[in-house]
Design a protein around this motif. Structure first.
Motif, PDB file in Angstrom:
ATOM      1  N   UNK A  81       0.928  -1.105  -0.098  1.00 56.04           N
ATOM      2  CA  UNK A  81       0.048   0.035   0.012  1.00 56.04           C
ATOM      3  C   UNK A  81       0.848   1.077   0.015  1.00 56.04           C
ATOM      4  N   UNK A  82       2.049   1.220   0.851  1.00 53.13           N
ATOM      5  CA  UNK A  82       2.690   2.388   0.964  1.00 53.13           C
ATOM      6  C   UNK A  82       3.574   2.670  -0.555  1.00 53.13           C
ATOM      7  N   UNK A  83       3.820   1.569  -1.084  1.00 51.24           N
ATOM      8  CA  UNK A  83       4.640   1.725  -2.171  1.00 51.24           C
ATOM      9  C   UNK A  83       3.435   2.156  -3.326  1.00 51.24           C
ATOM     10  N   UNK A  84       2.118   1.678  -3.163  1.00 53.12           N
ATOM     11  CA  UNK A  84       1.418   2.120  -4.305  1.00 53.12           C
ATOM     12  C   UNK A  84       1.276   3.644  -4.187  1.00 53.12           C
ATOM     13  N   UNK A  85       0.935   4.133  -2.912  1.00 59.05           N
ATOM     14  CA  UNK A  85       0.504   5.429  -2.579  1.00 59.05           C
ATOM     15  C   UNK A  85       1.590   6.519  -2.934  1.00 59.05           C
ATOM     16  N   UNK A  86       3.061   5.876  -2.528  1.00 56.57           N
ATOM     17  CA  UNK A  86       4.214   6.762  -3.130  1.00 56.57           C
ATOM     18  C   UNK A  86       4.182   6.796  -4.560  1.00 56.57           C
ATOM     19  N   UNK A  87       4.171   5.608  -5.488  1.00 51.12           N
ATOM     20  CA  UNK A  87       4.183   5.886  -6.767  1.00 51.12           C
ATOM     21  C   UNK A  87       3.136   6.868  -7.514  1.00 51.12           C
ATOM     22  N   UNK A  88       1.869   6.659  -6.654  1.00 50.11           N
ATOM     23  CA  UNK A  88       0.816   7.625  -7.097  1.00 50.11           C
ATOM     24  C   UNK A  88       1.258   9.135  -6.799  1.00 50.11           C
ATOM     25  N   UNK A  89       1.846   9.561  -5.740  1.00 53.01           N
ATOM     26  CA  UNK A  89       2.413  10.735  -5.316  1.00 53.01           C
ATOM     27  C   UNK A  89       3.247  11.048  -6.292  1.00 53.01           C
ATOM     28  N   UNK A  90       4.290  10.603  -6.642  1.00 55.23           N
ATOM     29  CA  UNK A  90       5.211  10.817  -7.592  1.00 55.23           C
ATOM     30  C   UNK A  90       5.037  11.079  -9.134  1.00 55.23           C
ATOM     31  N   UNK A  91       3.962  10.121  -9.294  1.00 56.30           N
ATOM     32  CA  UNK A  91       3.551  10.523 -10.830  1.00 56.30           C
ATOM     33  C   UNK A  91       2.644  11.635 -10.685  1.00 56.30           C
ATOM     34  N   UNK A  92       1.677  11.849  -9.754  1.00 53.82           N
ATOM     35  CA  UNK A  92       1.142  12.961  -9.733  1.00 53.82           C
ATOM     36  C   UNK A  92       1.842  14.321  -9.475  1.00 53.82           C
ATOM     37  N   UNK A  93       2.862  14.244  -8.836  1.00 53.82           N
ATOM     38  CA  UNK A  93       3.657  15.450  -8.720  1.00 53.82           C
ATOM     39  C   UNK A  93       4.525  15.955  -9.891  1.00 53.82           C
ATOM     40  N   UNK A  94       4.827  14.703 -10.434  1.00 53.79           N
ATOM     41  CA  UNK A  94       5.748  15.057 -11.898  1.00 53.79           C
ATOM     42  C   UNK A  94       4.875  15.213 -13.220  1.00 53.79           C
TER      43      UNK A  94
ATOM     44  N   UNK B  29      -3.151  15.115  -9.050  1.00 50.21           N
ATOM     45  CA  UNK B  29      -2.305  15.220 -10.280  1.00 50.21           C
ATOM     46  C   UNK B  29      -1.431  16.666 -10.081  1.00 50.21           C
ATOM     47  N   UNK B  30      -0.972  17.011 -11.299  1.00 52.92           N
ATOM     48  CA  UNK B  30       0.183  18.384 -10.995  1.00 52.92           C
ATOM     49  C   UNK B  30      -0.862  19.535 -10.497  1.00 52.92           C
TER      50      UNK B  30
END
Length: 158
Positions: A64-77, A118-119
């Motif tokens: 779950x942490x891996x998924x949410x971190x991935x979502x955060x990084x993709x949204x930020x970038x 997202x951004x």
């Protein structure tokens, strides 16, 4: 050491859809505990911390942490296709999020990121004592660039 105490005054980031800036990422516990803490702030300077524990208490990977971190990084970038990120690239990015408030067992209200959307559109970062946020330079218009070129030519021709 003596330190003056404050009277309340802490305000969490308001609930609902907000644009926040990734203010900082603390990786000091990553090597030992597989944990990082992301600090976000809104336009008014209110902050929240998002904890990512990549390993469960029993030693198994926290998917779950891996998924949410991935979502955060993709949204930020703003890139849904990336498969790797340097956390330093995320600092200063503006992200649209959905904030949800939760009340702690001792009565405090905390802002939690329910969803990384997202951004987000940049906002002017509120300056606080001891901080100097990087200013985003404004792009010059073509007219401004031409005017500068004319001024340089005129100065060189003197």
């Amino acid at each position: 050491m003596k330190r003056k105490l404050v009277e309340g005054g802490f305000q969490p980031i308001p609930e609902g859809e907000q644009v926040v800036r990734i203010k900082g990422i603390d990786e000091s516990d990553y090597q030992k505990f597989d944990k990082i803490v992301v600090t976000i702030e809104d336009a008014a300077g209110r902050t929240a911390r998002v904890n990512y524990n990549f390993v469960n208490a029993d030693g198994t990977p926290n998917e779950t942490a891996d998924f949410v971190f991935t979502r955060m990084a993709r949204a930020a970038l703003g890139d849904e296709t990336i498969d790797e990120v340097d956390t330093a690239e995320l600092i200063g990015k503006f992200v649209r999020v959905e904030i949800e408030h939760r009340t702690a067992s001792q009565g405090g209200t905390f802002a939690n990121v329910k969803k990384w959307i997202g951004p987000g559109e940049p906002f002017e970062v509120k300056k606080t004592a001891g901080s100097a946020p990087a200013e985003v330079p404004r792009k010059k218009t073509a007219a401004e660039i031409l005017e500068e070129m004319k001024a340089r030519r005129a100065a060189a021709g003197k």
